[in-house]
Design a protein around this motif. Structure first.
Motif, short mmCIF file in Angstrom:
data_model
loop_
_atom_site.label_atom_id
_atom_site.label_comp_id
_atom_site.label_asym_id
_atom_site.label_seq_id
_atom_site.Cartn_x
_atom_site.Cartn_y
_atom_site.Cartn_z
N ARG A 1 6.77 3.68 -6.43
CA ARG A 1 6.86 4.50 -5.22
C ARG A 1 6.85 5.99 -5.56
NH1 ARG A 1 11.87 2.84 -6.51
NH2 ARG A 1 13.62 4.32 -6.38
N THR A 2 7.33 6.36 -6.76
CA THR A 2 7.35 7.77 -7.15
C THR A 2 5.96 8.32 -7.44
OG1 THR A 2 7.76 7.17 -9.47
CG2 THR A 2 9.68 7.59 -8.09
N TRP A 3 4.96 7.43 -7.54
CA TRP A 3 3.60 7.88 -7.83
C TRP A 3 2.92 8.49 -6.61
CZ3 TRP A 3 0.24 5.00 -11.86
CH2 TRP A 3 1.01 4.70 -12.99
N GLY A 4 3.33 8.06 -5.42
CA GLY A 4 2.65 8.45 -4.19
C GLY A 4 2.39 9.93 -4.04
N PHE B 1 0.85 -1.19 0.00
CA PHE B 1 0.00 0.00 0.00
C PHE B 1 0.89 1.24 0.00
CE2 PHE B 1 -2.74 -3.35 1.37
CZ PHE B 1 -4.00 -3.00 0.92
N LEU B 2 0.92 1.93 -1.13
CA LEU B 2 1.75 3.12 -1.28
C LEU B 2 1.01 4.38 -0.84
CD1 LEU B 2 3.34 2.29 -4.74
CD2 LEU B 2 4.28 1.87 -2.47
N ASN B 3 -0.30 4.31 -0.82
CA ASN B 3 -1.12 5.40 -0.29
C ASN B 3 -2.34 4.74 0.34
OD1 ASN B 3 -1.56 8.24 0.08
ND2 ASN B 3 -3.25 8.10 -1.38
N ARG C 1 -11.94 6.79 -2.07
CA ARG C 1 -12.91 7.09 -3.13
C ARG C 1 -12.81 6.02 -4.22
NH1 ARG C 1 -11.75 11.06 -7.15
NH2 ARG C 1 -10.11 11.80 -5.75
N PHE C 2 -11.61 5.61 -4.53
CA PHE C 2 -11.39 4.45 -5.39
C PHE C 2 -9.98 3.93 -5.16
CE2 PHE C 2 -10.32 8.04 -8.20
CZ PHE C 2 -9.08 7.68 -8.70
N GLU D 1 -6.62 5.21 -2.96
CA GLU D 1 -5.71 4.21 -2.43
C GLU D 1 -4.85 3.65 -3.56
OE1 GLU D 1 -6.30 1.80 1.37
OE2 GLU D 1 -7.30 0.63 -0.18
N LEU D 2 -3.55 3.80 -3.42
CA LEU D 2 -2.60 3.33 -4.42
C LEU D 2 -1.94 2.05 -3.91
CD1 LEU D 2 -1.00 3.83 -7.09
CD2 LEU D 2 0.66 5.11 -5.69
#
Length: 266
Positions: A37-40, A12-14, A20-21, A48-49
């Motif tokens: 990890r750079t997407w967070g 879970f990165l976020n 919401r989705f 939720e990422l």
């Protein structure tokens, strides 16, 4: 419903209490969850990422690698189906695009519904002619040269003998998986959006457009400057595009996206 946060398949990165989705990301061949990890920092707090953790790398390094699509899809579909209590979308890059597609098919078959959007990146669609040599059993030097040409593996990993010895078994297993893989060719209910690098020698527009044949909903494509790993240099633009396309699907509010040159084929 809800997935166990300790699931060995997910990082879970976020993390959100009431997202919401959810956006589940599937790495490329030889890749790992940390690739995303750079997407967070670019993901809204209420999204939720989740990155998929394949066996045989990072914190699953001691687990046996798998080299067939079925070995990946069955447990992943089981855990991903537990995420359906919220709107769900998949993003897969390269090999991960095929894994995401097959997992989506399996969930729809078992649960009669699946992800609401499928984003595929750097991968030709099912039924297209895939370029490239068979490298799963090639000598180390040849395999490393291919990885370096694609640009997806950090040079430090390939140059350090100990790190290279740890990384190559997973790379070989993934290459073997792709070389054996025969796509299902069945249609998913979700719209598909395909992304690709304009300079990717192995993924051309015709191959990208083959994804249109495996959705009974809409299809769109977008290209970015760069090669196979174009997304490493266009993280913000790519995420803006993904979020903007998810907004009407999930019923969420407007996002502030970048430019969206959307080529729809349906």
């Amino acid at each position: 419903m809800g997935v166990d946060p300790a699931s060995r398949w997910f990082r879970f990165l976020n993390r959100c209490h009431d997202p919401r989705f959810r956006l589940v990301c599937f790495p490329h061949a030889g890749g790992s969850a940390s690739f995303f990890r750079t997407w967070g920092p670019f993901i809204p707090q209420d999204v939720e990422l989740i990155a998929v953790r394949y066996p045989g790398r990072e914190d699953r390094l001691l687990e046996p690698v798998v080299d067939t699509m079925a070995q990946l899809v069955e447990p992943l579909a089981r855990d991903c189906s537990r995420l359906l209590d919220k709107p769900l979308a998949f993003f897969g890059h390269s090999m991960g695009a095929s894994v995401a597609y097959e997992v989506a098919l399996r969930i729809e078959r078992d649960k009669e519904r699946g992800p609401q959007q499928l984003f595929v990146s750097g991968r030709s669609g099912p039924g297209s002619v895939v370029k490239g040599r068979r490298l799963a059993d090639a000598p180390d030097a040849e395999l490393i040269a291919d990885l370096q040409s694609l640009g997806g593996t950090q040079a430090s990993v390939l140059e350090d003998p100990e790190l290279r010895a740890l990384a190559l078994p997973a790379v070989r297993a993934d290459y073997r998986l792709i070389e054996r893989y025969e796509a299902s060719r069945s249609t998913v209910s979700a719209p598909i959006v395909a992304y690709f690098g304009e300079a990717d020698a192995d993924v051309g527009r015709d191959g990208v457009d083959a994804w249109a044949s495996v959705t009974c909903s809409s299809f769109a494509r977008r290209s970015f400057p760069g090669g196979h790993f174009y997304l490493a240099d266009h993280v913000r633009e790519l995420i803006d595009d993904v979020l903007a396309r998810l907004a009407p699907v999930t019923g969420s509010g407007a996002v502030t996206p970048g430019v969206l040159p959307n080529t729809s084929l349906r």
